[in-house]
Design a protein around this motif. Structure first.
Motif, PDB file in Angstrom:
ATOM      1  N   VAL A  95       0.859  -1.185   0.000  1.00  0.00           N
ATOM      2  CA  VAL A  95       0.000   0.000   0.000  1.00  0.00           C
ATOM      3  C   VAL A  95       0.892   1.230   0.000  1.00  0.00           C
ATOM      4  O   VAL A  95       1.875   1.294   0.735  1.00  0.00           O
ATOM      5  N   THR A 115       0.599   5.726  -0.280  1.00  0.00           N
ATOM      6  CA  THR A 115      -0.306   6.872  -0.313  1.00  0.00           C
ATOM      7  C   THR A 115      -0.145   7.611  -1.639  1.00  0.00           C
ATOM      8  O   THR A 115       0.933   7.624  -2.242  1.00  0.00           O
ATOM      9  N   MET A 163      -2.027  -1.251  -3.870  1.00  0.00           N
ATOM     10  CA  MET A 163      -3.130  -0.388  -3.442  1.00  0.00           C
ATOM     11  C   MET A 163      -2.589   1.027  -3.234  1.00  0.00           C
ATOM     12  O   MET A 163      -1.555   1.209  -2.590  1.00  0.00           O
ATOM     13  N   THR A 200      -3.737   4.695  -1.668  1.00  0.00           N
ATOM     14  CA  THR A 200      -4.748   5.199  -0.742  1.00  0.00           C
ATOM     15  C   THR A 200      -4.590   6.701  -0.520  1.00  0.00           C
ATOM     16  O   THR A 200      -3.503   7.262  -0.719  1.00  0.00           O
ATOM     17  N   LEU A 244      -6.253  10.843  -5.606  1.00  0.00           N
ATOM     18  CA  LEU A 244      -6.260   9.427  -5.957  1.00  0.00           C
ATOM     19  C   LEU A 244      -6.241   9.243  -7.468  1.00  0.00           C
ATOM     20  O   LEU A 244      -5.461   8.447  -7.998  1.00  0.00           O
ATOM     21  N   SER A 302     -13.974   2.609  -0.975  1.00  0.00           N
ATOM     22  CA  SER A 302     -13.745   3.343   0.267  1.00  0.00           C
ATOM     23  C   SER A 302     -13.807   2.349   1.411  1.00  0.00           C
ATOM     24  O   SER A 302     -14.507   1.345   1.348  1.00  0.00           O
ATOM     25  N   HIS A 312     -11.281   6.796   3.926  1.00  0.00           N
ATOM     26  CA  HIS A 312     -10.102   6.490   3.115  1.00  0.00           C
ATOM     27  C   HIS A 312     -10.556   5.885   1.799  1.00  0.00           C
ATOM     28  O   HIS A 312     -11.437   5.027   1.771  1.00  0.00           O
ATOM     29  N   TYR A 366      -9.344   3.891  -1.729  1.00  0.00           N
ATOM     30  CA  TYR A 366      -8.295   2.992  -2.216  1.00  0.00           C
ATOM     31  C   TYR A 366      -8.506   2.739  -3.706  1.00  0.00           C
ATOM     32  O   TYR A 366      -9.629   2.527  -4.153  1.00  0.00           O
TER      33      TYR A 366
END
Length: 85
Positions: A14, A16, A36, A38, A51, A70, A76, A78
């Motif tokens: 993951v 950001t 992923m 996020t 995003l 979400s 959050h 994704y």
């Protein structure tokens, strides 16, 4: 703003959107096909623009969007990404 280590990224899978767009992530050594992305989604700061900017950025490097969802009452967002084979 610290760099995301390759080991941390490989373990967590993951990242950001801010780290990705801020150049704090190097995906060249990322060993997995899926990732992923996020971002927080708050009323004062909607997460969709960041995003989707991250999705567009990754699409230039052989990644495709699989799904957007979400989690946790929508606080959050994704984006599930897959590296093209």
């Amino acid at each position: 703003m610290s760099l995301v280590s390759p080991q941390q990224l490989a373990e967590e899978r993951v990242v950001t959107a801010d780290a990705l767009l801020g150049g704090r992530v190097d995906l060249r050594a990322y060993p997995h096909r899926h990732l992923m992305v996020t971002t927080p989604h708050l009323w004062r700061r909607p997460g969709f623009p960041a995003l989707m900017a991250a999705v567009e950025y990754l699409s230039q490097y052989g990644w495709e969007l699989v799904n957007v969802t979400s989690v946790g009452e929508g606080h959050h967002l994704y984006a599930a990404m897959r590296r093209r084979a």
